[in-house]
Design a protein around this motif. Structure first.
Motif, PDB file in Angstrom:
ATOM      1  N   MET A   1      -8.385 -63.107 -26.506  1.00  0.00           N
ATOM      2  CA  MET A   1      -8.422 -61.809 -25.819  1.00  0.00           C
ATOM      3  C   MET A   1      -9.526 -61.818 -24.766  1.00  0.00           C
ATOM      4  O   MET A   1     -10.609 -62.344 -24.989  1.00  0.00           O
ATOM      5  N   ILE A   2      -9.261 -61.246 -23.612  1.00  0.00           N
ATOM      6  CA  ILE A   2     -10.290 -61.123 -22.585  1.00  0.00           C
ATOM      7  C   ILE A   2     -10.554 -59.638 -22.325  1.00  0.00           C
ATOM      8  O   ILE A   2      -9.716 -58.778 -22.604  1.00  0.00           O
ATOM      9  N   LYS A   3     -11.749 -59.399 -21.833  1.00  0.00           N
ATOM     10  CA  LYS A   3     -12.192 -58.050 -21.537  1.00  0.00           C
ATOM     11  C   LYS A   3     -12.574 -57.995 -20.056  1.00  0.00           C
ATOM     12  O   LYS A   3     -13.314 -58.864 -19.579  1.00  0.00           O
ATOM     13  N   VAL A   4     -12.064 -57.010 -19.368  1.00  0.00           N
ATOM     14  CA  VAL A   4     -12.477 -56.756 -17.988  1.00  0.00           C
ATOM     15  C   VAL A   4     -13.461 -55.582 -18.029  1.00  0.00           C
ATOM     16  O   VAL A   4     -13.094 -54.467 -18.418  1.00  0.00           O
ATOM     17  N   SER A   5     -14.716 -55.861 -17.672  1.00  0.00           N
ATOM     18  CA  SER A   5     -15.759 -54.824 -17.670  1.00  0.00           C
ATOM     19  C   SER A   5     -15.978 -54.339 -16.247  1.00  0.00           C
ATOM     20  O   SER A   5     -16.228 -55.152 -15.345  1.00  0.00           O
ATOM     21  N   VAL A   6     -15.893 -53.039 -16.054  1.00  0.00           N
ATOM     22  CA  VAL A   6     -16.113 -52.421 -14.743  1.00  0.00           C
ATOM     23  C   VAL A   6     -17.382 -51.580 -14.888  1.00  0.00           C
ATOM     24  O   VAL A   6     -17.403 -50.585 -15.622  1.00  0.00           O
ATOM     25  N   MET A   7     -18.446 -52.033 -14.207  1.00  0.00           N
ATOM     26  CA  MET A   7     -19.785 -51.481 -14.460  1.00  0.00           C
ATOM     27  C   MET A   7     -20.321 -50.819 -13.190  1.00  0.00           C
ATOM     28  O   MET A   7     -20.469 -51.479 -12.153  1.00  0.00           O
ATOM     29  N   TYR A   8     -20.622 -49.527 -13.279  1.00  0.00           N
ATOM     30  CA  TYR A   8     -21.033 -48.734 -12.114  1.00  0.00           C
ATOM     31  C   TYR A   8     -22.558 -48.604 -12.102  1.00  0.00           C
ATOM     32  O   TYR A   8     -23.133 -47.941 -12.980  1.00  0.00           O
ATOM     33  N   PRO A   9     -23.232 -49.203 -11.096  1.00  0.00           N
ATOM     34  CA  PRO A   9     -24.705 -49.219 -11.081  1.00  0.00           C
ATOM     35  C   PRO A   9     -25.294 -47.814 -10.977  1.00  0.00           C
ATOM     36  O   PRO A   9     -24.768 -46.968 -10.251  1.00  0.00           O
ATOM     37  N   ASN A  10     -26.370 -47.618 -11.698  1.00  0.00           N
ATOM     38  CA  ASN A  10     -27.076 -46.336 -11.722  1.00  0.00           C
ATOM     39  C   ASN A  10     -28.174 -46.353 -10.660  1.00  0.00           C
ATOM     40  O   ASN A  10     -29.340 -46.574 -10.965  1.00  0.00           O
ATOM     41  N   LYS A  11     -27.770 -46.136  -9.389  1.00  0.00           N
ATOM     42  CA  LYS A  11     -28.729 -46.180  -8.289  1.00  0.00           C
ATOM     43  C   LYS A  11     -29.123 -44.770  -7.872  1.00  0.00           C
ATOM     44  O   LYS A  11     -28.394 -43.810  -8.147  1.00  0.00           O
ATOM     45  N   PRO A  12     -30.271 -44.624  -7.189  1.00  0.00           N
ATOM     46  CA  PRO A  12     -30.632 -43.302  -6.676  1.00  0.00           C
ATOM     47  C   PRO A  12     -29.512 -42.768  -5.791  1.00  0.00           C
ATOM     48  O   PRO A  12     -28.992 -43.483  -4.942  1.00  0.00           O
ATOM     49  N   GLY A  13     -29.154 -41.505  -6.007  1.00  0.00           N
ATOM     50  CA  GLY A  13     -28.084 -40.898  -5.231  1.00  0.00           C
ATOM     51  C   GLY A  13     -26.689 -41.181  -5.764  1.00  0.00           C
ATOM     52  O   GLY A  13     -25.696 -40.737  -5.193  1.00  0.00           O
ATOM     53  N   ALA A  14     -26.620 -41.916  -6.877  1.00  0.00           N
ATOM     54  CA  ALA A  14     -25.313 -42.217  -7.451  1.00  0.00           C
ATOM     55  C   ALA A  14     -24.664 -40.932  -7.974  1.00  0.00           C
ATOM     56  O   ALA A  14     -25.298 -40.140  -8.668  1.00  0.00           O
TER      57      ALA A  14
ATOM     58  N   VAL B   1      -5.048 -45.758 -14.862  1.00  0.00           N
ATOM     59  CA  VAL B   1      -5.090 -47.227 -14.932  1.00  0.00           C
ATOM     60  C   VAL B   1      -4.217 -47.728 -16.084  1.00  0.00           C
ATOM     61  O   VAL B   1      -3.392 -48.634 -15.922  1.00  0.00           O
ATOM     62  N   LYS B   2      -4.381 -47.103 -17.242  1.00  0.00           N
ATOM     63  CA  LYS B   2      -3.602 -47.530 -18.422  1.00  0.00           C
ATOM     64  C   LYS B   2      -2.105 -47.355 -18.171  1.00  0.00           C
ATOM     65  O   LYS B   2      -1.289 -48.219 -18.533  1.00  0.00           O
ATOM     66  N   ALA B   3      -1.735 -46.239 -17.542  1.00  0.00           N
ATOM     67  CA  ALA B   3      -0.316 -45.980 -17.276  1.00  0.00           C
ATOM     68  C   ALA B   3       0.253 -47.050 -16.343  1.00  0.00           C
ATOM     69  O   ALA B   3       1.378 -47.536 -16.550  1.00  0.00           O
ATOM     70  N   ARG B   4      -0.517 -47.446 -15.317  1.00  0.00           N
ATOM     71  CA  ARG B   4      -0.010 -48.421 -14.359  1.00  0.00           C
ATOM     72  C   ARG B   4       0.005 -49.832 -14.942  1.00  0.00           C
ATOM     73  O   ARG B   4       0.888 -50.631 -14.650  1.00  0.00           O
ATOM     74  N   LEU B   5      -0.992 -50.182 -15.754  1.00  0.00           N
ATOM     75  CA  LEU B   5      -1.068 -51.550 -16.296  1.00  0.00           C
ATOM     76  C   LEU B   5      -0.124 -51.737 -17.480  1.00  0.00           C
ATOM     77  O   LEU B   5       0.233 -52.864 -17.820  1.00  0.00           O
ATOM     78  N   GLY B   6       0.239 -50.635 -18.118  1.00  0.00           N
ATOM     79  CA  GLY B   6       1.236 -50.687 -19.182  1.00  0.00           C
ATOM     80  C   GLY B   6       0.770 -51.484 -20.381  1.00  0.00           C
ATOM     81  O   GLY B   6      -0.428 -51.526 -20.707  1.00  0.00           O
ATOM     82  N   GLU B   7       1.720 -52.148 -21.023  1.00  0.00           N
ATOM     83  CA  GLU B   7       1.444 -52.839 -22.285  1.00  0.00           C
ATOM     84  C   GLU B   7       0.511 -54.031 -22.110  1.00  0.00           C
ATOM     85  O   GLU B   7      -0.063 -54.505 -23.091  1.00  0.00           O
ATOM     86  N   ALA B   8       0.375 -54.535 -20.890  1.00  0.00           N
ATOM     87  CA  ALA B   8      -0.553 -55.653 -20.663  1.00  0.00           C
ATOM     88  C   ALA B   8      -1.979 -55.266 -21.042  1.00  0.00           C
ATOM     89  O   ALA B   8      -2.745 -56.100 -21.547  1.00  0.00           O
ATOM     90  N   CYS B   9      -2.322 -53.998 -20.820  1.00  0.00           N
ATOM     91  CA  CYS B   9      -3.646 -53.492 -21.204  1.00  0.00           C
ATOM     92  C   CYS B   9      -3.576 -53.020 -22.651  1.00  0.00           C
ATOM     93  O   CYS B   9      -2.990 -51.986 -22.945  1.00  0.00           O
ATOM     94  N   LYS B  10      -4.172 -53.794 -23.544  1.00  0.00           N
ATOM     95  CA  LYS B  10      -4.042 -53.533 -24.983  1.00  0.00           C
ATOM     96  C   LYS B  10      -4.755 -52.250 -25.377  1.00  0.00           C
ATOM     97  O   LYS B  10      -4.257 -51.458 -26.174  1.00  0.00           O
ATOM     98  N   THR B  11      -5.968 -52.058 -24.846  1.00  0.00           N
ATOM     99  CA  THR B  11      -6.730 -50.844 -25.117  1.00  0.00           C
ATOM    100  C   THR B  11      -7.873 -50.804 -24.117  1.00  0.00           C
ATOM    101  O   THR B  11      -8.067 -51.759 -23.345  1.00  0.00           O
ATOM    102  N   TYR B  12      -8.615 -49.705 -24.120  1.00  0.00           N
ATOM    103  CA  TYR B  12      -9.775 -49.643 -23.233  1.00  0.00           C
ATOM    104  C   TYR B  12     -10.811 -48.721 -23.841  1.00  0.00           C
ATOM    105  O   TYR B  12     -10.499 -47.900 -24.707  1.00  0.00           O
ATOM    106  N   THR B  13     -12.054 -48.876 -23.377  1.00  0.00           N
ATOM    107  CA  THR B  13     -13.130 -47.995 -23.815  1.00  0.00           C
ATOM    108  C   THR B  13     -13.892 -47.507 -22.586  1.00  0.00           C
ATOM    109  O   THR B  13     -13.847 -48.123 -21.519  1.00  0.00           O
ATOM    110  N   VAL B  14     -14.572 -46.379 -22.754  1.00  0.00           N
ATOM    111  CA  VAL B  14     -15.323 -45.746 -21.667  1.00  0.00           C
ATOM    112  C   VAL B  14     -16.723 -45.418 -22.183  1.00  0.00           C
ATOM    113  O   VAL B  14     -16.882 -44.800 -23.239  1.00  0.00           O
TER     114      VAL B  14
END
Lengths: 103, 103
Positions: free
Chosen positions: A1-14, A29-42
């Motif tokens: 299993m692989i994980k794609v991590s999308v990380m948003y930097p906490n910069k001044p003015g963010a 995102v989940k709707a568009r990726l469908g069954e290929a995306c097994k699950t996700y976390t936020v």
């Protein structure tokens, strides 16, 4: 299993709308990726490791796939629509990483 | 639920023993933190988001607790032993973040 991590930097003015991200963007995102995306976390960044230190990332999303190829095949056809939604919740540019889930 | 993310930067000259991390270090951490640590995951960085880009982090560990206080209470008494094990698998300094798990 692989994980794609999308990380948003906490910069001044963010700017980051956590509710929109959880309730609108990630379901899109989940709707568009469908069954290929097994699950996700936020995640919502709370703090850094040292006392009083800020979180490095204001938010992170992690999406799970069988393989990097499965992610690429599912994401490619919808990349434009998904990326176009980002300004609706943040003015930051995410750092993206693909990891092998070892445990 | 909160997540403690321990992220090891993928810098030139970075050394990281993924097997030791998964098979020795993380089980040691779990044993010392006990029931306060609900579960944990281990990632090995494979790639960045752009084609051919390296992973930002060579490895990441994520540990789950009921609260930041639960983490602090469980970690404090064992911090010295746990931190002393780090040079056994890496020469990098991890970035630590505490996040609220929103989904």
């Amino acid at each position: 299993m692989i994980k794609v991590s999308v990380m948003y930097p906490n910069k001044p003015g963010a700017r980051f709308d956590h509710d929109y991200y959880r309730d609108k963007h990630m379901p899109l995102v989940k709707a568009r990726l469908g069954e290929a995306c097994k699950t996700y976390t936020v995640d919502k960044g709370l703090a850094g490791g040292a006392p009083g230190a800020p979180a490095t990332y204001v938010a992170m999303g992690h999406l799970y796939f069988d393989s990097a190829d499965a992610f690429a095949s599912a994401f490619g056809p919808h990349a434009q629509e998904i990326l176009a939604d980002i300004p609706n919740y943040t003015n930051t540019q995410p750092t993206i990483q693909i990891s092998d889930v070892k445990a």
